[in-house]
Scaffold this active site. Structure first.
Site, PDB file in Angstrom:
ATOM      1  N   LYS A  79       0.849  -1.208   0.000  1.00 27.42           N
ATOM      2  CA  LYS A  79       0.000   0.000   0.000  1.00 27.42           C
ATOM      3  C   LYS A  79       0.881   1.254   0.000  1.00 27.42           C
ATOM      4  O   LYS A  79       0.582   2.239  -0.680  1.00 27.42           O
ATOM      5  CB  LYS A  79      -0.917  -0.034   1.233  1.00 27.42           C
ATOM      6  CG  LYS A  79      -1.758   1.219   1.466  1.00 27.42           C
ATOM      7  CD  LYS A  79      -2.922   1.276   0.498  1.00 27.42           C
ATOM      8  CE  LYS A  79      -4.023   2.231   0.912  1.00 27.42           C
ATOM      9  NZ  LYS A  79      -3.707   3.641   0.768  1.00 27.42           N
ATOM     10  N   SER A 133      -3.443  12.981  -2.022  1.00 28.71           N
ATOM     11  CA  SER A 133      -3.752  13.653  -0.750  1.00 28.71           C
ATOM     12  C   SER A 133      -2.609  14.581  -0.340  1.00 28.71           C
ATOM     13  O   SER A 133      -2.837  15.648   0.222  1.00 28.71           O
ATOM     14  CB  SER A 133      -4.017  12.616   0.340  1.00 28.71           C
ATOM     15  OG  SER A 133      -2.890  11.786   0.479  1.00 28.71           O
TER      16      SER A 133
END
Ligand SMILES: NC(=O)c1ccc[n+]([C@@H]2O[C@H](COP(=O)([O-])OP(=O)(O)OC[C@H]3O[C@@H](n4cnc5c(N)ncnc54)[C@H](OP(=O)(O)O)[C@@H]3O)[C@@H](O)[C@H]2O)c1
Length: 300
Positions: free
Chosen positions: A181, A251
Site C-alpha cells: 500500500k 492527498s
C-alpha cells in the site's frame, strides 16, 4: 474477548474523509457511534454515487463530555495528527477497547505504542478514495476495502462492519500488505506535492526514471524490513499509476496546496527509516523527504 454485541459502542476520532466513511459504515451496521471532532461540524453526511445520506452519529468536540471507555475506537486522523488524539484515547480506550488505526504508512502500531494504550491496537489500510467536501460533508468516491491482519481482533472488526459500505479483509501477511500500500503513495504523493502538479507530472521528462527509482528503493527497504516484495511490485505500481486520469491529485498534493502539513514522515520517512535500520541505500527518498519536510508547515 470479542463477543459481538447487537449495538457496540464505537468512537471514531476524526471527521475527515475516512472517518466519515467509517462512521457511516458503523452506523449502518447498527452500532452506537460517537464522532470525535477537532473542528466542530453541524452534522455528518456522506455522498455516494451522487446521493447524500445523513449519518445518525453523536458528535463530540470535548473528551470531557464522554462517559468513558467504549468497545472500539477508530483513529482516522492523518498519521502526524495521532499524538493530538491522545486526550480522546485517554477517555475512550480501556483495557477491553480495541483501537483501530486506519491510516496510511507502515508504522501504525509504533505510532500508537507511544501512547501506551491499555488495550490492543489493530492497524488498518484503507483502499478507499474519499474526500472532505465541506465540514461534516464527505464524498466517498470509490473503493470499499479495508485490510487488517488475520487474527481475533481483525475477524471481530470484519464482523463489526459486516454488510455495509466497507468490506474488511483479513491479511495473513499484513507487513507485506502495508508496504504494498505504501508503494501506491511513495512516488506519486511526493512528486505531485513537490511540483504542485497532478498525476500528469508523472509523464514529464525525467520523472518516470525518478518514479521508478523511488519505487525500487522502497521495495529494497521493504524487503529488508521483512515484506515479501519483488521487482514485480515496482511494475505493478507503475501500472497502477498509469490508470489515473492525468488531472487526478493525491492527498499530499491537496494538503500542500491547502497549506496543511503533509504525511511525509509516515510515507517517505517510513522508507528512509527502514533503509537506515537495515543498511539499505535510499538516496532518492531521502532527498524527497528533506524537501517535503522543508515545504511542510510545522503546525499539526
Ligand atoms: N482520503 C482518502 O481517500 C484516503 C485513502 C486511503 C488512506 N487514507 C489515509 O487515512 C488517514 C485519514 O485520511 P483522511 O483523508 O480521512 O484525512 P482528513 O480528511 O484530513 O481527516 C482527518 C480528520 O482528523 C481530524 N483530526 C485531526 N486531529 C484531531 C484531533 N486531535 N481530534 C479530533 N479530530 C482530529 C481532522 O480535523 P480537522 O477538521 O480539524 O482538520 C480531520 O477531520 C490518513 O492516514 C490518510 O493517508 C486516506
Amino acid at each position: 474477548m470479542y463477543a459481538l454485541l447487537m449495538a457496540d459502542r464505537i468512537a471514531v476520532i476524526g471527521a475527515g474523509a475516512i472517518g466519515g466513511v467509517l462512521a457511516q459504515a458503523a452506523c449502518q451496521a447498527g452500532h452506537d457511534v460517537t464522532l470525535c471532532v477537532r473542528t466542530p461540524i453541524p452534522s455528518l453526511s456522506v455522498i455516494r454515487d451522487g446521493e447524500a445520506s445523513q449519518v445518525p452519529v453523536r458528535v463530540a468536540a470535548d473528551p470531557g463530555t464522554l462517559a468513558g471507555p467504549v468497545s472500539w475506537v477508530l483513529v482516522t486522523t492523518k498519521g502526524h495528527q495521532t499524538a493530538g488524539a491522545e486526550p480522546w484515547l485517554r477517555r475512550l480506550a480501556g483495557s477491553d477497547t480495541t483501537v483501530v488505526a486506519v491510516q496510511n504508512g507502515v508504522d501504525h502500531a509504533e505510532r500508537l505504542a507511544q501512547l501506551r494504550l491499555p488495550g490492543p491496537v489493530l492497524p488498518a489500510l484503507a483502499y478507499i478514495a474519499a474526500r472532505r467536501e465541506a465540514p461534516g460533508q464527505v464524498v466517498h468516491v470509490t473503493g470499499r476495502r479495508v485490510v487488517v491482519p488475520c487474527g481475533e481482533a481483525g475477524a471481530a472488526f470484519a464482523a463489526l462492519l459486516a454488510d455495509g459500505p466497507v468490506n474488511v479483509e483479513l491479511s495473513p501477511d499484513f507487513l507485506t500488505a502495508a508496504w504494498r500500500k505504501l508503494l501506491t503513495n511513495v512516488a506519486a504523493n511526493p512528486v505531485t506535492a513537490l511540483t504542485g502538479r497532478t498525476m500528469a507530472v508523472l509523464g514529464s521528462p525525467g520523472i518516470p526514471a525518478l518514479v521508478e527509482g523511488l519505487l525500487t528503493e522502497s521495495v529494497a527497504a521493504g524487503v529488508a524490513a521483512g515484506a515479501r516484495l519483488s521487482a514485480t511490485d515496482v511494475a505493478d505500481t507503475l501500472d497502477f499509476y498509469a490508470r489515473f486520469q492525468p488531472d487526478a491529485g493525491t492527498s499530499m498534493l491537496e494538503d500542500r496546496l491547502a497549506g496543511r502539513p503533509t504525511e511525509h514522515e509516515e510515507i517517505t520517512g517510513a522508507v528512509v527509516r527502514a533503509g537506515d535500520r537495515h543498511g539499505v541505500q535510499v538516496p532518492l527518498n531521502r532527498a524527497l523527504l528533506a524537501l517535503l519536510a522543508a515545504a511542510s508547515p510545522d503546525t499539526r
